[in-house]
Motif scaffolding. Sequence first.
Motif, mmCIF file in Angstrom:
data_model
loop_
_atom_site.group_PDB
_atom_site.id
_atom_site.type_symbol
_atom_site.label_atom_id
_atom_site.label_comp_id
_atom_site.label_asym_id
_atom_site.label_seq_id
_atom_site.Cartn_x
_atom_site.Cartn_y
_atom_site.Cartn_z
ATOM 1 N N ALA A 1 0.822 -1.210 0.000
ATOM 2 C CA ALA A 1 0.000 0.000 0.000
ATOM 3 C C ALA A 1 0.857 1.261 0.000
ATOM 4 C CB ALA A 1 -0.939 0.000 1.205
ATOM 5 N N ALA A 2 2.053 1.154 0.554
ATOM 6 C CA ALA A 2 2.919 2.331 0.677
ATOM 7 C C ALA A 2 3.580 2.705 -0.640
ATOM 8 C CB ALA A 2 3.991 2.079 1.740
ATOM 9 N N VAL A 3 3.521 1.828 -1.646
ATOM 10 C CA VAL A 3 4.204 2.116 -2.910
ATOM 11 C C VAL A 3 3.215 2.136 -4.079
ATOM 12 C CG1 VAL A 3 6.412 1.210 -2.112
ATOM 13 C CG2 VAL A 3 4.794 -0.330 -3.247
ATOM 14 N N ARG A 4 1.939 2.332 -3.791
ATOM 15 C CA ARG A 4 0.922 2.397 -4.850
ATOM 16 C C ARG A 4 1.079 3.706 -5.633
ATOM 17 N NH1 ARG A 4 -3.279 1.303 -1.686
ATOM 18 N NH2 ARG A 4 -3.415 -0.936 -2.130
ATOM 19 N N GLU B 1 -8.555 4.393 -4.291
ATOM 20 C CA GLU B 1 -9.061 5.224 -5.386
ATOM 21 C C GLU B 1 -10.148 4.507 -6.172
ATOM 22 O OE1 GLU B 1 -6.226 7.009 -7.922
ATOM 23 O OE2 GLU B 1 -5.117 7.992 -6.294
ATOM 24 N N ARG B 2 -10.218 3.193 -6.064
ATOM 25 C CA ARG B 2 -11.245 2.417 -6.756
ATOM 26 C C ARG B 2 -12.319 1.887 -5.794
ATOM 27 N NH1 ARG B 2 -14.961 0.484 -8.326
ATOM 28 N NH2 ARG B 2 -15.400 -0.787 -10.163
ATOM 29 N N PHE B 3 -11.909 1.486 -4.599
ATOM 30 C CA PHE B 3 -12.834 0.891 -3.630
ATOM 31 C C PHE B 3 -12.746 1.660 -2.313
ATOM 32 C CE2 PHE B 3 -11.360 -2.572 -6.410
ATOM 33 C CZ PHE B 3 -12.573 -2.973 -6.948
ATOM 34 N N PRO B 4 -13.731 2.497 -1.993
ATOM 35 C CA PRO B 4 -13.713 3.225 -0.724
ATOM 36 C C PRO B 4 -13.634 2.260 0.465
ATOM 37 C CG PRO B 4 -15.418 4.081 -2.180
ATOM 38 C CD PRO B 4 -14.910 2.827 -2.820
ATOM 39 N N ASP B 5 -12.844 2.647 1.467
ATOM 40 C CA ASP B 5 -12.670 1.815 2.655
ATOM 41 C C ASP B 5 -12.346 0.378 2.246
ATOM 42 O OD1 ASP B 5 -12.512 1.116 5.304
ATOM 43 O OD2 ASP B 5 -14.678 1.219 5.683
ATOM 44 N N PRO B 6 -11.287 0.186 1.474
ATOM 45 C CA PRO B 6 -11.055 -1.102 0.811
ATOM 46 C C PRO B 6 -10.708 -2.250 1.750
ATOM 47 C CG PRO B 6 -9.145 0.306 0.535
ATOM 48 C CD PRO B 6 -10.208 1.149 1.174
ATOM 49 N N ASP B 7 -10.238 -1.936 2.957
ATOM 50 C CA ASP B 7 -9.851 -3.004 3.882
ATOM 51 C C ASP B 7 -11.028 -3.537 4.682
ATOM 52 O OD1 ASP B 7 -7.164 -2.922 3.130
ATOM 53 O OD2 ASP B 7 -6.751 -1.269 4.507
ATOM 54 N N GLY C 1 -1.399 -0.458 -8.049
ATOM 55 C CA GLY C 1 -2.596 0.345 -8.229
ATOM 56 C C GLY C 1 -3.599 -0.334 -9.136
ATOM 57 N N PHE C 2 -4.878 -0.100 -8.879
ATOM 58 C CA PHE C 2 -5.942 -0.753 -9.642
ATOM 59 C C PHE C 2 -5.904 -0.360 -11.117
ATOM 60 C CE2 PHE C 2 -10.263 -1.023 -11.309
ATOM 61 C CZ PHE C 2 -10.627 -2.314 -10.946
ATOM 62 N N ALA C 3 -5.856 0.934 -11.404
ATOM 63 C CA ALA C 3 -5.868 1.394 -12.790
ATOM 64 C C ALA C 3 -4.639 0.897 -13.544
ATOM 65 C CB ALA C 3 -5.946 2.921 -12.836
ATOM 66 N N ALA C 4 -3.493 0.909 -12.892
ATOM 67 C CA ALA C 4 -2.264 0.452 -13.544
ATOM 68 C C ALA C 4 -2.323 -1.050 -13.828
ATOM 69 C CB ALA C 4 -1.056 0.784 -12.682
ATOM 70 N N ALA C 5 -2.880 -1.825 -12.899
ATOM 71 C CA ALA C 5 -2.993 -3.275 -13.094
ATOM 72 C C ALA C 5 -3.909 -3.588 -14.277
ATOM 73 C CB ALA C 5 -3.509 -3.938 -11.823
ATOM 74 N N ARG C 6 -5.029 -2.876 -14.370
ATOM 75 C CA ARG C 6 -5.929 -3.089 -15.513
ATOM 76 C C ARG C 6 -5.256 -2.661 -16.822
ATOM 77 N NH1 ARG C 6 -11.669 -3.559 -14.989
ATOM 78 N NH2 ARG C 6 -11.882 -2.209 -16.816
#
Length: 404
Positions: free
Chosen positions: A29-32, A319-325, A50-55
């Motif tokens: 998470a610290a290097v997203r 940035e994609r999923f609010p409160d993702p944890d 990151g989500f967008a980068a992975a897609r």
Amino acid sequence: MTTAPLPELPEMPTARPAGRPFAPPEELAAVRPLARIPLADGSPGWLVTGFAAARAVTSDPRFSNRMELQRLVLPRAGMPDRMPPAPPGMFLQTDPPEHTRYRRLLAGRFTVRRMRLLTEGVERTVAEHLDAMERAGGTADLVAAYAQPIPALVICEILGVPTEDHDRFQENTRAFNDPAATAEEMGRAMQELAGYLRDLVNAKRAAPTDDILSELTDSDLTEEELVNVATLLLGAGLDTTANMIALGTYALLRHPDQLAVMRDDPEAVDGGVEELMRYLSIAHTGQRAALEDVELEGHMVKEGDIVALSMAAANRDPERFPDPDRLDLRREAPGHIGFGHGVHQCLGQQLARVEMRAAFPALLRRFPDLRLAVPEEEVPLRSDSDIYGVDRLPVAWGPEGAGR
């Protein structure tokens, strides 16, 4: 294009945070969304979190999945740093057009409609195993008694394994996926399984039945391709679903409020399965090789560079999923990449959904007081595997104290 330096990690993180077995390693998470990491051979690589980068990477044909172009991200005993090309039929680690040829043959056989036609049979298999658990008493290893045999029997049905061979087939697949098996034992299990599938292919050629393997024998695939495709379907559809059922149950036991949603609200089951896929991301990592220079997140990835992908971190991107944890089965946030993305997105995802939608609520309704039978710290997690999960999940139900 930016010239700002990227964060660097000394290696690909693998350790889960203490007391948080479902969370990705904290360093991710610290290097997203992007970082640099060394590969197993010491050469520099890239890490996408990151989500967008992975897609972006998984949908860009300039990033290859070909086996012979990859290099190890983490050292693995007995594994060479470079691998040969994928054998014919093992199409997951190929690119179009070779990948497209196999995918096109199979895609129509794994449609939403066709997989939903299996629902009644899957529910019957689930009920039979719940009956067996109930007869056996108030404790069980959920992996051996429930999570593994259900997808194994379903894949038997899909491949057309005769009923009289089910026990033999399950024995081979158990050995194939046994984390305690030695390299020699796994090799023997793989040889036995390949031999069985070769005999099955020849039997289907001689006398086709109503199953996918019989349909494929009418294609232009060779015997070697058919055996490898069947092996691939087995590997992709068994270990992943088994671990989702087991680890998903463990996650629900750790979140009683969400367990109640899965158990009591039929309308929440479909979305709940998607949320478990996002939250757990059991196929947690992947990688691609750049076929040419490609700009990614403002940085230039050079031809031949290896890009590691943390699907687990991407599915926790705020940035994609609010409160993702937070595990929230009522979350309205489709689009996770728990099944991957792009041309290599999981072919059997609709089948996995059918199995999970049947397995989770039926288990929790049959045993509403289901609980762990061991302390949480004794649950053996598969932290060193490509597919995250549990090796065993001892559970209990009935009178309090049973199984402890």
